[in-house]
Design a protein around this motif. Structure first.
Motif, short mmCIF file in Angstrom:
data_model
loop_
_atom_site.label_atom_id
_atom_site.label_comp_id
_atom_site.label_asym_id
_atom_site.label_seq_id
_atom_site.Cartn_x
_atom_site.Cartn_y
_atom_site.Cartn_z
N THR A 36 72.37 37.90 137.05
CA THR A 36 71.69 38.88 137.90
C THR A 36 71.38 40.18 137.16
O THR A 36 70.74 41.05 137.72
N ALA A 37 71.88 40.33 135.94
CA ALA A 37 71.60 41.56 135.17
C ALA A 37 71.68 41.24 133.68
O ALA A 37 72.35 40.28 133.27
N GLY A 38 71.01 42.08 132.89
CA GLY A 38 70.98 41.85 131.45
C GLY A 38 72.35 41.87 130.82
O GLY A 38 72.61 41.18 129.83
N MET A 39 73.27 42.66 131.41
CA MET A 39 74.59 42.79 130.77
C MET A 39 75.51 41.60 131.01
O MET A 39 76.51 41.46 130.33
N GLN A 40 75.17 40.78 131.99
CA GLN A 40 76.13 39.75 132.37
C GLN A 40 76.58 38.83 131.22
O GLN A 40 77.78 38.62 131.06
N VAL A 64 67.93 36.23 138.22
CA VAL A 64 67.59 35.78 139.58
C VAL A 64 68.52 36.52 140.53
O VAL A 64 69.74 36.49 140.34
N ARG A 65 67.95 37.21 141.50
CA ARG A 65 68.78 37.87 142.52
C ARG A 65 68.37 37.33 143.88
O ARG A 65 67.20 37.36 144.23
N LEU A 66 69.36 36.83 144.62
CA LEU A 66 69.04 36.19 145.89
C LEU A 66 69.38 37.06 147.09
O LEU A 66 69.05 36.72 148.22
N GLU A 82 62.50 40.03 135.11
CA GLU A 82 62.99 40.20 133.75
C GLU A 82 63.50 41.62 133.60
O GLU A 82 62.89 42.56 134.10
N MET A 83 64.63 41.73 132.88
CA MET A 83 65.20 43.05 132.68
C MET A 83 65.18 43.39 131.20
O MET A 83 65.69 42.63 130.37
N LEU A 84 64.54 44.52 130.87
CA LEU A 84 64.57 45.00 129.49
C LEU A 84 65.86 45.79 129.33
O LEU A 84 66.21 46.58 130.20
N PHE A 156 77.28 55.15 139.87
CA PHE A 156 78.39 54.45 139.22
C PHE A 156 78.04 52.98 139.30
O PHE A 156 77.67 52.48 140.36
N TRP A 157 78.10 52.27 138.17
CA TRP A 157 77.58 50.89 138.18
C TRP A 157 78.65 49.87 137.80
O TRP A 157 79.39 50.05 136.84
N ILE A 158 78.68 48.80 138.57
CA ILE A 158 79.55 47.66 138.25
C ILE A 158 78.84 46.41 138.77
O ILE A 158 78.17 46.45 139.81
N TRP A 195 64.62 53.12 135.37
CA TRP A 195 65.53 52.75 134.27
C TRP A 195 66.92 53.25 134.60
O TRP A 195 67.09 54.34 135.16
N ASN A 196 67.89 52.45 134.25
CA ASN A 196 69.28 52.79 134.55
C ASN A 196 70.10 52.74 133.27
O ASN A 196 70.16 51.71 132.61
N ASN A 197 70.70 53.87 132.89
CA ASN A 197 71.58 53.89 131.70
C ASN A 197 73.02 54.00 132.17
O ASN A 197 73.42 55.01 132.73
N VAL A 198 73.78 52.94 131.94
CA VAL A 198 75.17 52.92 132.38
C VAL A 198 76.07 53.20 131.18
O VAL A 198 75.90 52.60 130.11
N PHE A 199 77.03 54.10 131.39
CA PHE A 199 77.96 54.43 130.32
C PHE A 199 79.29 53.74 130.62
O PHE A 199 80.13 54.24 131.36
N ASP A 219 74.96 50.46 128.48
CA ASP A 219 74.25 49.27 129.00
C ASP A 219 73.05 49.79 129.78
O ASP A 219 73.21 50.47 130.78
N THR A 220 71.84 49.53 129.29
CA THR A 220 70.70 50.02 130.06
C THR A 220 69.88 48.85 130.60
O THR A 220 69.89 47.76 130.03
N GLY A 221 69.17 49.09 131.68
CA GLY A 221 68.35 48.05 132.25
C GLY A 221 67.10 48.63 132.90
O GLY A 221 67.16 49.61 133.64
N MET A 222 65.96 48.03 132.56
CA MET A 222 64.68 48.48 133.14
C MET A 222 63.94 47.23 133.63
O MET A 222 63.69 46.30 132.86
N1 SER Z 1 73.55 46.81 134.35
C1 SER Z 1 72.69 47.84 134.85
C2 SER Z 1 71.75 47.34 135.93
O1 SER Z 1 71.66 46.15 136.17
C3 SER Z 1 71.90 48.41 133.71
O2 SER Z 1 71.38 47.39 132.95
O3 SER Z 1 71.11 48.13 136.56
#
Ligand code: SER
Length: 582
Positions: A36-40, A64-66, A82-84, A156-158, A195-199, A219-222
């Motif tokens: 569901t996210a690029g970092m997974q 894929v997000r349902l 798609e997540m950059l 805050f992202w998780i 765009w989301n930049n997670v530290f 971890d960033t995602g756009m």
């Molecule tokens: N993991 C964060 C998000 O999905 C940044 O990539 O938004």
């Protein structure tokens, strides 16, 4: 401009290495159905394992997000996207990360700085306000007024419930021709997050304890769909260059224009694209009644129903034509589409054949019933078509029109009402017939299971459905797809909802209809293939409609108090709840 390529080039120039997109079905993570996210796929490396490509990575990742399944049909939601992303694994941190994002947006994409606004974490009792990020944005030229400080819910992202996490800073773009207000208001929806930049410097365990990670990550995602739409100046993602040729193709196939048919067209193209990617995944997913296969089946059947609505001959290759166009568009980036092209086409066409047989059966019955010389379909026939063969009145009207016949619609509604009244009367007592072998307590648990299913759909998302259920006079057990351990808050909300519905003393109605009608009515139809042609659907107030053999209580007030005793993993991507009535 090809943003996907510009993004990779920019980060490669800045010392990052491109990693390939991971499969859409996670390889080593049984807790989620899809990425569901690029970092997974990067979790082990965020936790400290050494990545073979080094400490600076970038990619475009299929996701894929349902959770948004029911939103599909509007301008901005997609089941596949798609997540950059770019990552620092214990290398650079806030200042450099913000610097890269700012430079990419303003120098590569040439977005004027006045069109940008920022949110940063305002701090809480444990973690201080993120002044480092705010100062860096100001240093780069973002006005003080364009920075908003928000709490944990926003900054805050998780991913899910536990894992690597941290505060984030989000970048917004002003998507409107209106004059840009001087002060940034994150609630003003002309500002869209791009765009989301997670530290990521913390780890949250399953019990909610937060500890520091041994390295500080970025971890960033756009979202590609959104940034493309924004740059192309369209406020409907489906009007951007990502979709325009696909929509044009669908316009050609239907002879209809997108304007006026947006919702059905968006659902069709979105669901075909996601089905293509799921079917092409190396995991070899086929339509089925469980897990990823269930999702695939649901997506295919839903686009077929929408296609029918637009007047497409569902036995034609309309979906394969669109799938081929999508494969051609994306195969350069995702080679599995080329490698598994034939598999994808087979999956789509087999499932369509299966589904259209159900529909056809209903249509044959229609032919038999209306074989009269009269020019009017009377109320008895119209109602029988509805009641026994699952023809909604709209379908009867359409079919009748084709044959130059009329339908007694008012008479139909009269009968419809009579029938409803009868069901209500029937539901005043316990339903007879099914009760033997079921104690009163088990009957209550059956009804509680339906309420639990409905509550979970609200709390977790519409992708929840019953994967397994077991009832004894002591408790109910319910298995459902869910990509994370439920939080205490989610469990509480679920319990509260069920108890609220119990308090409302909702009527439980028993309705009989054809399978097709059950599907069309939106009733919960898991394992539909296992049921006979005419099925029983239990409707509880306005909160639940589910195919079921019963038995059930007649009013929810009889259930007492509902309590979740346990929430645990059952198997990959499946959670299990045990609950009692006290
Ligand atoms: N993991 C964060 C998000 O999905 C940044 O990539 O938004």
């Amino acid at each position: 401009m090809n943003i996907r390529e510009e993004f990779i080039n920019y980060f490669e120039k800045n010392g990052h290495r491109q990693i390939p997109s991971s499969p859409i079905v996670p390889e080593n993570d049984p807790t989620v159905l899809f990425n569901t996210a690029g970092m997974q796929p990067l979790v082990p490396y965020l936790l400290g394992e050494e990545h073979p490509y080094g400490k600076r990575l970038c990619d475009y990742q299929k996701c894929v997000r349902l959770t948004d399944l029911d939103e599909i049909g509007d301008k901005t939601h997609h089941t596949f996207f798609e997540m950059l992303g770019n990552w620092s694994l214990g290398d650079y941190f806030k200042k450099e990360s913000i610097g890269y994002s700012f430079e990419f947006l303003t120098k590569v994409l040439n977005i004027p700085v006045e069109k940008l606004a920022i949110t940063v974490f305002k701090g809480d009792d444990k973690i201080p306000r993120d002044d480092v990020s705010a100062d860096r944005w100001k240093e780069l030229g973002i006005a003080e007024d364009r920075i908003a400080y928000l709490g944990k819910e926003d900054n805050f992202w998780i991913a899910g419930d536990s894992g690597p996490c941290g505060s984030d800073t989000e970048i917004f773009y002003f998507r409107s021709d209106d004059e840009i207000p001087q002060k940034f208001d994150p609630e003003d929806d002309r500002w869209v997050e791009i765009w989301n930049n997670v530290f990521m410097e913390f780890y949250k365990d399953e019990n909610g304890n937060i500890t520091e990670l041994k390295q500080k990550n970025v971890d960033t995602g756009m979202g590609l769909e959104r940034i493309v739409a924004v740059l192309e100046g369209v406020d409907d993602n489906y009007k951007s260059s990502i979709w325009s040729d696909v929509i044009n193709k669908l316009e050609d196939i239907t002879g209809l224009s997108y304007e006026g048919n947006e919702k059905a067209m968006r659902i069709i193209v979105d669901h075909i694209r996601t089905s293509v990617f799921i079917a092409a995944d190396p995991a070899g997913i086929k339509p089925s009644n469980t897990d990823q296969g269930y999702i695939l089946r649901r997506l295919i059947r839903r686009y077929i129903r929408q296609a029918r609505k637009l007047g497409i001959d569902i036995n034609s290759d309309f979906d394969l034509e669109i799938a081929l166009l999508i494969i051609r568009k994306y195969e350069k980036y995702y080679s599995e589409l080329k490698d598994n092209k034939d598999v994808v086409l087979d999956v789509l066409s087999n499932e369509k054949k299966k589904f259209s047989r159900t529909l056809e059966k209903g249509l044959r019955e229609f032919e038999k019933l209306v074989k009269t010389d009269t020019s009017m379909i009377d109320k008895t026939i119209a109602f029988r078509l509805y009641d026994t063969y699952g023809f909604p009145i709209e379908l009867t009207l359409e079919e009748a029109e084709d044959r130059g016949m009329k339908v007694d619609v008012d008479g139909f509604y009269e009968k419809f009402k009579e029938h409803q009244d009868k069901s209500r009367t029937a539901s005043k007592g316990k339903f007879k017939g099914g009760l033997s072998g079921n104690s009163e307590l088990e009957t209550k648990y059956h009804t509680a299971t339906h309420l639990l299913n409905a509550a979970l759909k609200k709390v977790i998302g519409s992708s929840v459905h019953q994967l397994g259920s077991n009832i004894t006079p002591e408790r109910l057990r319910f298995d459902f797809p869910c990509d994370h351990k439920m939080t205490d808050e989610e469990k509480q909300m679920t319990e509260d909802l069920v108890n609220e519905w119990i308090k409302e003393d909702l009527t439980v109605e028993k309705l009989e209809m054809s399978k097709d009608e059950a599907i069309k009515s939106g009733a919960e139809c898991t394992f539909i293939d296992r049921y006979p042609d005419v099925v029983t659907v239990y409707k509880i107030g306005d909160v639940s409609m589910e195919l079921c053999g019963g038995p059930h209580v007649s009013h929810t007030g009889e259930l007492g108090h509902f309590k979740i005793k346990k929430e645990e993993s059952s198997s990959a991507g499946v959670r299990r709840i045990k609950a009692i009535l006290e």
